[in-house]
Design an enzyme around this catalytic site. Structure first.
Site, PDB file in Angstrom:
ATOM      1  N   TRP A  73      52.435 -39.781  32.551  1.00 18.29           N
ATOM      2  CA  TRP A  73      51.171 -41.069  32.310  1.00 18.29           C
ATOM      3  C   TRP A  73      51.614 -40.595  30.950  1.00 18.29           C
ATOM      4  CZ3 TRP A  73      46.968 -42.872  29.939  1.00 18.29           C
ATOM      5  CH2 TRP A  73      47.159 -44.170  28.979  1.00 18.29           C
ATOM      6  N   GLU A 116      55.704 -43.264  34.778  1.00 20.23           N
ATOM      7  CA  GLU A 116      55.110 -44.373  34.471  1.00 20.23           C
ATOM      8  C   GLU A 116      54.965 -44.879  33.398  1.00 20.23           C
ATOM      9  OE1 GLU A 116      51.003 -44.159  35.861  1.00 20.23           O
ATOM     10  OE2 GLU A 116      50.287 -46.272  35.611  1.00 20.23           O
ATOM     11  N   LYS A 138      55.177 -48.749  30.689  1.00 20.63           N
ATOM     12  CA  LYS A 138      53.396 -49.295  30.671  1.00 20.63           C
ATOM     13  C   LYS A 138      54.142 -50.869  29.679  1.00 20.63           C
ATOM     14  CE  LYS A 138      48.638 -49.724  29.836  1.00 20.63           C
ATOM     15  NZ  LYS A 138      47.536 -48.910  29.140  1.00 20.63           N
ATOM     16  N   ASP A 146      52.769 -49.644  37.933  1.00 19.56           N
ATOM     17  CA  ASP A 146      51.518 -49.357  38.193  1.00 19.56           C
ATOM     18  C   ASP A 146      50.884 -51.056  37.985  1.00 19.56           C
ATOM     19  OD1 ASP A 146      48.518 -50.190  37.232  1.00 19.56           O
ATOM     20  OD2 ASP A 146      48.863 -48.208  36.510  1.00 19.56           O
ATOM     21  N   HIS A 169      50.786 -53.248  34.662  1.00 20.00           N
ATOM     22  CA  HIS A 169      51.473 -52.774  33.227  1.00 20.00           C
ATOM     23  C   HIS A 169      52.305 -53.924  33.338  1.00 20.00           C
ATOM     24  CE1 HIS A 169      50.457 -47.999  33.129  1.00 20.00           C
ATOM     25  NE2 HIS A 169      48.915 -49.260  33.194  1.00 20.00           N
ATOM     26  N   HIS A 171      50.870 -47.753  41.251  1.00 19.71           N
ATOM     27  CA  HIS A 171      49.797 -47.169  40.832  1.00 19.71           C
ATOM     28  C   HIS A 171      49.287 -49.167  41.738  1.00 19.71           C
ATOM     29  CE1 HIS A 171      49.262 -43.976  37.768  1.00 19.71           C
ATOM     30  NE2 HIS A 171      49.439 -43.683  39.813  1.00 19.71           N
ATOM     31  N   ASP A 177      42.709 -56.286  30.972  1.00 21.76           N
ATOM     32  CA  ASP A 177      42.713 -55.073  31.400  1.00 21.76           C
ATOM     33  C   ASP A 177      44.014 -54.895  32.530  1.00 21.76           C
ATOM     34  OD1 ASP A 177      40.835 -53.149  32.027  1.00 21.76           O
ATOM     35  OD2 ASP A 177      41.242 -54.015  33.284  1.00 21.76           O
ATOM     36  N   ASP A 197      43.112 -53.174  35.371  1.00 18.57           N
ATOM     37  CA  ASP A 197      42.693 -51.549  35.837  1.00 18.57           C
ATOM     38  C   ASP A 197      41.403 -52.094  36.691  1.00 18.57           C
ATOM     39  OD1 ASP A 197      44.179 -49.136  35.182  1.00 18.57           O
ATOM     40  OD2 ASP A 197      43.592 -49.874  33.174  1.00 18.57           O
ATOM     41  N   ASP A 207      44.879 -46.612  41.225  1.00 16.33           N
ATOM     42  CA  ASP A 207      44.918 -46.519  39.896  1.00 16.33           C
ATOM     43  C   ASP A 207      43.910 -47.933  39.038  1.00 16.33           C
ATOM     44  OD1 ASP A 207      44.412 -45.709  36.971  1.00 16.33           O
ATOM     45  OD2 ASP A 207      46.578 -47.088  36.502  1.00 16.33           O
TER      46      ASP A 207
HETATM   47  C1  RNT Z   1      47.302 -45.985  32.537  1.00 17.64           C
HETATM   48  C2  RNT Z   1      48.402 -45.752  33.516  1.00 17.64           C
HETATM   49  C3  RNT Z   1      47.767 -44.377  34.181  1.00 17.64           C
HETATM   50  C4  RNT Z   1      46.584 -43.760  33.853  1.00 17.64           C
HETATM   51  C5  RNT Z   1      45.749 -42.693  34.626  1.00 17.64           C
HETATM   52  C6  RNT Z   1      44.346 -42.695  34.578  1.00 17.64           C
HETATM   53  O1  RNT Z   1      48.180 -47.297  31.648  1.00 17.64           O
HETATM   54  O2  RNT Z   1      48.360 -46.842  35.034  1.00 17.64           O
HETATM   55  O3  RNT Z   1      47.877 -44.612  35.367  1.00 17.64           O
HETATM   56  O4  RNT Z   1      45.117 -45.101  34.668  1.00 17.64           O
HETATM   57  O5  RNT Z   1      46.595 -42.199  34.402  1.00 17.64           O
HETATM   58 ZN    ZN Z   2      48.423 -46.045  36.256  1.00 22.63          ZN
END
Ligand code: RNT
Ligand code: ZN
Length: 425
Positions: A189, A230, A232, A263, A266, A290, A298, A300, A330
């Protein structure tokens, strides 16, 4: 402390109730055992890494917020925390390292110089625990990523630096997989993108494609390592354009037989990764997910047992794709006990898979195929009231980990006995 007799009795009732719907809960638990969740190292220290003592994550479009006491700041503390975490999650999981977590022994090793030797002690540690490792290049928190571009940088020497870094991570991943006897997924990523509307997106994407072609020039056996990409939608401070968009990587992955990493944080808020699984699997051999939780800007937050993760697990199970979908966590929340964040998120992910595995899918399919859509709707609703929590409790019991709220007690004790002592350093 829940008595084991009570947990067993509740399970016996649950098994009977599910059997009436044609669901075999013992079989579901055997399948749940096959779902290995790759635990991300970076929740332990807020994505700080071990390059410089007390390092903090910067840039990259991601942002850790919170300052809950007790964060791990050394390699030994991270291992200690992860061992604690693993002891609170039923079943054997995997562990997911970022390249900034090498065993650098106080030496300054730049990203284009990392080697297997910096990760050998992690491999030995993982071997001792009997878990597999996954890996990630770290293309952020670095002066050469400060302007927001790495593999797609217009600055040729910067771009070369990051190509070299990612190449090295692939070689290290190969060795992790070889030594541990289970393929290591190296997930790429990059944060590349811009805050405001650029005029030459094409140039960056052309550069990214050519960087990846170079990075993947060397083929490694899938038995030991696999590559994943990955994408986004946007990141913090990178709102207008992300070079590694989903379309970019999907195209690249299909053409070059790589894995895509989805993810869950994302995508647009109403898009669901669960819906994407059966599309992606028509064209890709395997995918990585992920598991995260997006909240407004956010991407995460700690994973919870919500609709999105339920659909994701259901779609994987319904497509009979547990062997083709790799699951990793993640998220990073520095505002709560970090050990608790790991365990709560991992248990939520497991619960989602269990929920999918005890779904009366055969009966639901019959309804669907014969157009009985009220019956389908009703049974899906009935499933929500079924005692799957009792099945999960039993899974914890037989795996010798705390059942239900007992894990909260253990996390709190660890906070008192270990984490609180770390502060005031
Ligand atoms: C970032 C991605 C990635 C990170 C990690 C730390 O938006 O999700 O996977 O969270 O690599
Ligand atoms: Zn991720």
């Amino acid at each position: 402390m829940r008595k084991s007799k009570a947990v067993e009795d509740a399970y016996a009732h649950a098994r009977e109730a599910y059997a009436e719907l044609g669901v075999d809960t013992d079989g579901a638990l055997r399948r749940l055992d096959q779902v290995k969740i790759s635990l991300h190292c970076w929740q332990a220290d807020d994505v700080g890494g071990l390059e410089t003592p007390g390092a903090a994550q910067t840039g990259g479009g991601i942002q850790v917020t919170g300052n809950y006491p007790g964060k791990a700041t050394t390699l030994a503390e991270i291992r200690q925390d992860i061992e604690m975490v693993m002891g609170l999650i039923p079943g054997k999981q995997r562990f997911n390292l970022h390249a900034i977590y090498g065993d650098f022994g106080g030496e300054k090793i730049d990203r284009d110089k990392i080697e297997l030797s910096h990760f050998q002690s992690w491999i030995d540690w993982a071997k001792g625990l009997g878990v597999g490792l996954d890996f990630n290049p770290t293309c952020f928190t670095h002066p050469l990523a400060d302007d927001g571009f790495t593999l797609s940088s217009l600055n040729e020497s910067r771009r070369r630096f990051w190509i070299e870094h990612v190449r090295r991570t692939r070689r290290i991943a190969l060795e992790m997989g070889r030594q541990l006897g289970t393929p290591c997924i190296n997930n790429i990523w990059i944060p590349d993108g811009s805050k405001d509307t650029p005029v030459d997106r094409n140039r960056h994407r052309t550069l990214l494609k050519s960087s990846l072609d170079e990075i993947f020039a060397e083929e490694y056996p899938a038995e030991y390592m696999r590559d994943s990409l990955e994408g986004k939608l946007f990141g913090l401070g990178v709102e207008a354009m992300t070079v590694g968009s989903h379309e970019f990587y999907f195209g690249y992955a299909v053409k070059n037989r790589k894995m895509i990493c989805y993810d869950t944080g994302h995508f647009h808020p109403t898009e669901q990764v669960g819906d994407k699984v059966s599309s992606a699997l028509q064209f890709l051999d395997e995918i990585l997910v992920h598991v995260s939780r997006g909240v407004h800007w956010d991407s995460d937050h700690v994973v919870i047992f919500n609709d999105e993760i339920q659909l994701l697990a259901q779609e994987i199970v319904r497509a009979d794709a547990l062997q083709r979908v790799h699951v990793a966590l993640d998220y990073f929340d520095a505002s709560i006990n970090r050990i608790g964040a790991y365990v709560a998120g991992a248990r939520a992910a497991q619960l989602a898979f269990l929920y999918a595995l005890v779904e009366p899918t055969a009966r639901l399919r019959e309804y669907e195929e014969s157009g009985r859509n009220f019956e389908r709707l009703a049974l899906l609703e009935v499933a929500k009231g079924m005692p799957f929590g009792a099945v999960y409790d039993y899974y914890c019991l037989v795996n010798n980990v705390p059942v239900g709220i007992d894990y909260i007690v253990d996390v709190t004790r660890y906070e008192r006995e270990v984490l609180e002592k770390r502060d005031g350093r």
